[in-house]
Scaffold this active site. Structure first.
Site, PDB file in Angstrom:
ATOM      1  N   TYR A 281       0.825  -1.211   0.000  1.00 51.89           N
ATOM      2  CA  TYR A 281       0.000   0.000   0.000  1.00 51.89           C
ATOM      3  C   TYR A 281       0.860   1.263   0.000  1.00 51.89           C
ATOM      4  O   TYR A 281       0.405   2.320  -0.422  1.00 51.89           O
ATOM      5  CB  TYR A 281      -0.894   0.040   1.245  1.00 51.89           C
ATOM      6  CG  TYR A 281      -2.207  -0.694   1.120  1.00 51.89           C
ATOM      7  CD1 TYR A 281      -2.250  -2.031   0.763  1.00 51.89           C
ATOM      8  CD2 TYR A 281      -3.409  -0.042   1.376  1.00 51.89           C
ATOM      9  CE1 TYR A 281      -3.460  -2.700   0.666  1.00 51.89           C
ATOM     10  CE2 TYR A 281      -4.621  -0.703   1.288  1.00 51.89           C
ATOM     11  CZ  TYR A 281      -4.642  -2.031   0.930  1.00 51.89           C
ATOM     12  OH  TYR A 281      -5.841  -2.682   0.837  1.00 51.89           O
TER      13      TYR A 281
ATOM     14  N   LYS B 107       3.118 -15.423   2.511  1.00 54.38           N
ATOM     15  CA  LYS B 107       3.275 -16.184   1.268  1.00 54.38           C
ATOM     16  C   LYS B 107       4.770 -16.462   1.129  1.00 54.38           C
ATOM     17  O   LYS B 107       5.422 -16.089   0.142  1.00 54.38           O
ATOM     18  CB  LYS B 107       2.706 -15.352   0.091  1.00 54.38           C
ATOM     19  CG  LYS B 107       2.623 -16.086  -1.217  1.00 54.38           C
ATOM     20  CD  LYS B 107       1.583 -17.191  -1.256  1.00 54.38           C
ATOM     21  CE  LYS B 107       1.664 -17.956  -2.566  1.00 54.38           C
ATOM     22  NZ  LYS B 107       0.823 -19.189  -2.576  1.00 54.38           N
TER      23      LYS B 107
ATOM     24  N   ASP C 226      -3.082 -18.363   0.804  1.00 53.61           N
ATOM     25  CA  ASP C 226      -4.106 -19.075   0.021  1.00 53.61           C
ATOM     26  C   ASP C 226      -4.796 -20.129   0.887  1.00 53.61           C
ATOM     27  O   ASP C 226      -6.017 -20.297   0.853  1.00 53.61           O
ATOM     28  CB  ASP C 226      -3.522 -19.684  -1.265  1.00 53.61           C
ATOM     29  CG  ASP C 226      -2.196 -20.397  -1.056  1.00 53.61           C
ATOM     30  OD1 ASP C 226      -1.631 -20.340   0.059  1.00 53.61           O
ATOM     31  OD2 ASP C 226      -1.726 -21.036  -2.012  1.00 53.61           O
TER      32      ASP C 226
ATOM     33  N   ASP D 264      -6.269  -6.937   4.402  1.00 52.74           N
ATOM     34  CA  ASP D 264      -7.411  -6.294   3.753  1.00 52.74           C
ATOM     35  C   ASP D 264      -8.337  -7.369   3.198  1.00 52.74           C
ATOM     36  O   ASP D 264      -9.554  -7.343   3.414  1.00 52.74           O
ATOM     37  CB  ASP D 264      -6.898  -5.392   2.616  1.00 52.74           C
ATOM     38  CG  ASP D 264      -8.032  -4.749   1.842  1.00 52.74           C
ATOM     39  OD1 ASP D 264      -8.982  -4.261   2.488  1.00 52.74           O
ATOM     40  OD2 ASP D 264      -7.985  -4.753   0.595  1.00 52.74           O
TER      41      ASP D 264
ATOM     42  N   ASP E  76     -12.151  -8.989   4.945  1.00 54.52           N
ATOM     43  CA  ASP E  76     -13.451  -8.980   4.252  1.00 54.52           C
ATOM     44  C   ASP E  76     -14.052 -10.379   4.272  1.00 54.52           C
ATOM     45  O   ASP E  76     -15.256 -10.555   4.491  1.00 54.52           O
ATOM     46  CB  ASP E  76     -13.289  -8.527   2.792  1.00 54.52           C
ATOM     47  CG  ASP E  76     -13.549  -7.038   2.620  1.00 54.52           C
ATOM     48  OD1 ASP E  76     -13.375  -6.302   3.618  1.00 54.52           O
ATOM     49  OD2 ASP E  76     -13.915  -6.610   1.516  1.00 54.52           O
TER      50      ASP E  76
HETATM   51  C1  IPM Z   1     -10.357  -1.228   4.175  1.00 52.78           C
HETATM   52  C2  IPM Z   1     -10.591  -0.667   2.802  1.00 52.78           C
HETATM   53  C3  IPM Z   1      -9.433   0.260   2.458  1.00 52.78           C
HETATM   54  C4  IPM Z   1      -8.153  -0.559   2.459  1.00 52.78           C
HETATM   55  C5  IPM Z   1      -9.590   1.002   1.127  1.00 52.78           C
HETATM   56  C6  IPM Z   1     -10.920   1.717   1.036  1.00 52.78           C
HETATM   57  C7  IPM Z   1      -8.454   1.944   0.888  1.00 52.78           C
HETATM   58  O1  IPM Z   1     -10.732  -1.688   1.870  1.00 52.78           O
HETATM   59  O2  IPM Z   1     -10.262  -0.435   5.128  1.00 52.78           O
HETATM   60  O3  IPM Z   1     -10.282  -2.449   4.293  1.00 52.78           O
HETATM   61  O4  IPM Z   1      -7.846  -1.239   1.467  1.00 52.78           O
HETATM   62  O5  IPM Z   1      -7.455  -0.532   3.472  1.00 52.78           O
HETATM   63 MG    MG Z   2     -10.857  -3.603   2.734  1.00 53.94          MG
END
Ligand code: IPM
Ligand code: MG
Length: 356
Positions: A142, A191, A223, A247, A251
């Site tokens: 990032y 990884k 993975d 990240d 999710d």
């Molecule tokens: C998160 C989001 C952010 C990230 C984006 C919106 C920049 O996906 O907070 O997980 O990738 O960190």
């Molecule tokens: Mg995210």
């Protein structure tokens, strides 16, 4: 005590849910004898509209001068054609970095009352799960070198994953210390079968693990981790990983709880000041309709009380109010199930306030 909190409402449903969370904080303050002073600042798309940029310097200054920060969400289709470094999301990276918030704590737990909302079968989530993802937040790909250059096939774009021992150690320590207060298990995700940065990550974690003999430590390739999260989430306690892997896995972890509208997060650095935000996004499609679920923002407020201000009882009183409302069968649209009562964002907030 008196605390100064910056509110970054942002875009989409951000304003509605942050207002709910602020109301809950205020009520909690009244109950326990604390005063919370709120200051609003612009971030994301609304900041672009007002000032031309997603993270005005004034926002950064106010955040740095406050005791903690509560954020709603940023972004929406309106700003999709902004150039890469002027997108609303860029403000998130900017504020994390400006505040030195290298730790991102993303809890993903299955609420018993919401078990049927999980997309996983009962045979998999039947015994529940309670995972804490510890994501490195200010390093890795990032923030690494990036750009365009001439490559073998002509013009190409590149981004770089780089981690120093210092960065790995400081996030690793947080993960082990977090596990010491939970179920004493750390799984480090990398990884290392392909990436040099992951091999340094892994060897550094191994060295750290020696200082925590009580903690059950293991490594997992990313993975495999993605697969294990849907195969048997109950095996995990603390997962520690890099910015990008975190990240993605956070999710996935939030989705298997079935209730992304419920999950809070904390971003922390060296001091006690943090940035607290729901895991979900700005959901522009339901903004202003009352359909937003304020619970993730409300629980982010509770995390702030506990982690930034050391107000554990106060945080618990918010968490218990949320539990109570769910156990009483009240739901917002995103977590609705049979025989439950549907509430809009404001009604849900009222119910929570009633239980503080
Ligand atoms: C998160 C989001 C952010 C990230 C984006 C919106 C920049 O996906 O907070 O997980 O990738 O960190
Ligand atoms: Mg995210």
């Amino acid at each position: 005590m008196e605390y100064n909190i910056t509110l970054l409402k942002g875009d989409g449903i951000g304003p509605e849910i942050v207002e709910s969370a602020a109301a809950v904080l205020e009520k909690t303050g009244e109950k326990f004898g604390h005063k919370f002073n709120f200051t609003n600042c612009l971030i994301g798309g609304c900041a672009i509209d007002e000032t031309g940029i997603p993270l005005p310097p004034e926002t950064v200054e106010t955040c740095l001068a406050s005791d903690s920060v509560l954020l709603g969400a940023v972004g929406g289709p309106k700003w999709d054609d902004q150039p890469g470094d002027n997108r609303p999301e860029k403000a998130l990276l900017g504020i994390r970095s400006a505040m030195g918030l290298y730790t991102n704590l993303r809890p993903a737990k299955l609420y018993p009352a919401l078990r049927s909302a999980s997309p996983l079968k009962d045979s998999i989530v039947g015994r529940g799960f309670d995972i804490m993802i510890v994501r490195e937040l200010t390093g890795g790909i990032y923030f690494g070198d990036r750009g365009y250059r001439q490559g073998k096939f002509g013009r190409e774009a590149f981004d770089t994953e780089a981690y120093s021992v210092t960065e790995i150690e400081r996030i690793g320590k947080i993960a082990f210390d977090t596990a010491m207060k939970r179920s004493m298990k750390v799984c480090s995700v990398d990884k290392a079968n392909v990436l040099e940065s992951s091999r340094l990550w892994r060897s550094t974690m191994h060295r750290l693990a020696e200082n925590y003999p009580q903690v059950e430590y293991r490594d997992m390739f990313v993975d495999n981790a993605a697969m294990q999260l849907v195969r048997d989430p109950g095996q995990f306690d603390v997962i520690v990983t890099s910015n990008m892997f975190g990240d993605i896995l956070s999710d996935e972890a939030s989705q298997i709880t079935g209730s992304i509208g419920m999950l809070a997060s904390a971003s922390l650095g060296e001091g006690s000041r943090g940035l607290y935000e729901p895991i979900h996004g700005s959901a522009p499609d339901i903004a202003g309709t009352g359909k937003a679920n304020p619970i993730a923002a409300v629980l982010s407020g509770a995390m702030m009380l506990r982690l930034s201000f050391g107000l554990g009882d106060e945080a618990e009183s918010i968490e218990q109010a949320v539990d109570k409302v769910l156990n009483d069968g009240f739901r917002t649209a995103d977590i609705m199930s049979e025989n439950c009562k549907a509430l809009n964002c404001m009604e849900m907030t009222e119910r929570i306030l009633d239980n503080i």
